[in-house]
Design a protein around this motif. Structure first.
Motif, short mmCIF file in Angstrom:
data_model
loop_
_atom_site.label_atom_id
_atom_site.label_comp_id
_atom_site.label_asym_id
_atom_site.label_seq_id
_atom_site.Cartn_x
_atom_site.Cartn_y
_atom_site.Cartn_z
N LEU A 76 49.93 49.80 36.24
CA LEU A 76 49.16 48.57 36.28
C LEU A 76 48.16 48.63 37.43
N VAL A 77 46.93 48.21 37.17
CA VAL A 77 45.90 48.11 38.21
C VAL A 77 45.23 46.74 38.09
N HIS A 78 44.43 46.39 39.08
CA HIS A 78 43.78 45.07 39.09
C HIS A 78 42.79 44.91 37.95
N GLY A 79 41.96 45.91 37.71
CA GLY A 79 41.03 45.90 36.59
C GLY A 79 39.62 45.45 36.91
N ASP A 80 39.42 44.74 38.04
CA ASP A 80 38.07 44.24 38.36
C ASP A 80 37.95 44.03 39.87
N PHE A 81 38.31 45.06 40.63
CA PHE A 81 38.33 44.97 42.10
C PHE A 81 36.92 45.26 42.63
N ARG A 82 36.23 44.22 43.09
CA ARG A 82 34.87 44.32 43.62
C ARG A 82 34.58 43.09 44.46
N ALA A 83 33.41 43.02 45.06
CA ALA A 83 33.10 41.97 46.03
C ALA A 83 33.29 40.57 45.48
N ALA A 84 32.99 40.35 44.21
CA ALA A 84 33.12 39.02 43.63
C ALA A 84 34.56 38.53 43.60
N ASN A 85 35.52 39.46 43.75
CA ASN A 85 36.94 39.09 43.65
C ASN A 85 37.73 39.40 44.91
N VAL A 86 37.02 39.60 46.03
CA VAL A 86 37.70 39.89 47.29
C VAL A 86 37.20 38.94 48.37
N LEU A 87 38.10 38.13 48.91
CA LEU A 87 37.76 37.20 50.00
C LEU A 87 38.15 37.83 51.33
N VAL A 88 37.27 37.68 52.32
CA VAL A 88 37.47 38.31 53.62
C VAL A 88 37.16 37.31 54.72
N THR A 89 37.96 37.34 55.78
CA THR A 89 37.67 36.62 57.01
C THR A 89 37.65 37.64 58.14
N GLY A 90 36.50 37.80 58.78
CA GLY A 90 36.38 38.86 59.77
C GLY A 90 36.53 40.20 59.08
N SER A 91 37.50 40.99 59.54
CA SER A 91 37.76 42.28 58.89
C SER A 91 39.09 42.25 58.13
N THR A 92 39.58 41.05 57.83
CA THR A 92 40.85 40.90 57.13
C THR A 92 40.61 40.38 55.72
N VAL A 93 41.19 41.05 54.75
CA VAL A 93 41.13 40.57 53.36
C VAL A 93 42.14 39.45 53.21
N THR A 94 41.66 38.25 52.91
CA THR A 94 42.54 37.10 52.77
C THR A 94 43.06 36.92 51.36
N ALA A 95 42.32 37.41 50.37
CA ALA A 95 42.81 37.28 48.99
C ALA A 95 42.06 38.20 48.05
N VAL A 96 42.80 38.76 47.12
CA VAL A 96 42.23 39.45 45.96
C VAL A 96 42.37 38.48 44.79
N LEU A 97 41.27 38.15 44.16
CA LEU A 97 41.24 37.12 43.12
C LEU A 97 41.18 37.73 41.72
N ASP A 98 41.44 36.90 40.73
CA ASP A 98 41.13 37.16 39.31
C ASP A 98 41.76 38.44 38.79
N PHE A 99 43.02 38.33 38.40
CA PHE A 99 43.74 39.46 37.83
C PHE A 99 43.64 39.49 36.30
N GLU A 100 42.69 38.78 35.72
CA GLU A 100 42.63 38.66 34.26
C GLU A 100 42.36 39.98 33.55
N GLU A 101 41.80 40.96 34.26
CA GLU A 101 41.53 42.27 33.64
C GLU A 101 42.60 43.30 33.98
N ALA A 102 43.70 42.88 34.61
CA ALA A 102 44.77 43.81 34.96
C ALA A 102 45.26 44.54 33.71
N CYS A 103 45.52 45.84 33.87
CA CYS A 103 45.87 46.65 32.71
C CYS A 103 46.49 47.96 33.18
#
Length: 323
Positions: free
Chosen positions: A206-233
């Motif tokens: 299983l992988v995320h399926g759509d890991f890119r800037a539109a789905n990655v939230l960052v504060t400073g140099s810390t990733v706070t959330a990976v969003l939208d797993f709808e394309e996971a496969c």
């Protein structure tokens, strides 16, 4: 609208069957209170994209986001993905965890839609001009892959989404299709690389399926959330890593390539957590070139995907080894 050029009011009425934004907000408020026992305050905004809609609103426990889909053929998959995301949250992964309903579910089907509820997470979309953020994103993807590889209910999602074809089959099929805008030299190099690629098929997970800037939230140099797993496969992790490296900077209707330096930084972040196997490393250059070529539009190329494909010809070798 998130990326479509349509009129929001028309889409809300004709696609989602709400007379106006007030009617949609009222429905969300009543439904959230009924299934989650949370009193929803004023609706801040509604965003729509294809078959999905999101509403941001206030509650006594902080801001929340309700997301629903009208794609009935995906309802079973959405429920399975909600359970997977909740599991990732329990494993300490930076995800936007779905809230549990009063009866213990993480996704509900009501009034002909599939609905989930999440808390709002602070952060800005990943900035690919920041090496620290790019490296952090690569490391997070590696940890996410490690977690997903041990997801105990992965078979359920595999049954709902069959695994991808082998990499050589995917690339061979693309080479056999029409791609008039792709630089001839780059296509020839892709054929040469495919001819010497490792013969053994890589394992899938299983992988995320759509890991890119539109789905990655960052504060400073810390990733706070990976969003939208709808394309996971189920897919080869090196395929997602290469695709994410190429598409890392894309946001909604902004789909331009990143530099080779950004891709290298992203790969370095990934390998700081999980080193590629020799077979995976042998596929890296081929996959980056193929994905770059596949992104070249048929018409004008204002963001420079053709140039990105040419630059991919000069990639340095990827190393493996102990961490």
């Amino acid at each position: 609208m998130l990326w479509e050029p349509d009129n929001p009011g028309t889409v809300l009425a004709e696609r989602f069957d709400f007379a106006d934004a007030a009617a949609a907000a009222d429905w969300v408020s009543r439904t959230v209170e009924q299934h989650w026992g949370i009193q929803a305050g004023p609706c801040e905004r509604i965003t729509m994209s294809f078959n999905n809609a999101l509403v941001w609103f206030h509650t006594p426990h902080g801001r929340r986001v309700a997301k629903w889909s009208i794609a009935t053929h995906r309802f079973d998959r959405l429920a399975a993905l909600a359970e997977m995301t909740a599991w990732l949250d329990r494993r300490g992964q930076p995800v936007s965890a779905p809230a549990q309903t009063l009866d213990g579910r993480h996704q509900v089907e009501v009034d002909g839609v599939s609905l989930g509820l999440q808390r709002e997470i602070d952060g800005e979309l990943l900035d690919v001009t920041s090496p620290d953020q790019v490296r952090a994103a690569g490391a997070v993807l590696a940890r996410l892959h490690e977690a997903l590889s041990s997801y105990p209910d992965g078979q359920r999602l595999t049954e709902l989404t069959p695994p991808a074809e082998t990499l050589d089959k995917q690339i061979s099929d693309w080479l056999g299709s029409d791609h008039p805008r792709a630089p001839r030299k780059a296509v020839d190099v892709l054929r040469q690389r495919l001819a010497v690629a490792p013969a053994d098929p890589l394992p899938t997970q299983l992988v995320h399926g759509d890991f890119r800037a539109a789905n990655v939230l960052v504060t400073g140099s810390t990733v706070t959330a990976v969003l939208d797993f709808e394309e996971a496969c189920p897919e080869h992790r090196i395929a997602e890593l290469a695709r994410s490296a190429v598409l890392l900077g894309t946001k909604f209707d902004d789909w331009g390539p990143v530099t080779a330096e950004v891709r290298a930084e992203f790969l370095a972040g990934y390998q700081s957590v999980c080193r590629l196997t020799p077979a995976e490393a042998a596929w890296w250059d081929t996959l980056v070139l193929w994905i770059s070529l596949a992104m070249i539009p048929d018409g004008d190329d204002p963001t420079g995907w053709g140039d990105a494909a040419r630059q991919a010809l000069e990639l340095p070798a990827v190393t493996t080894g102990a961490e």
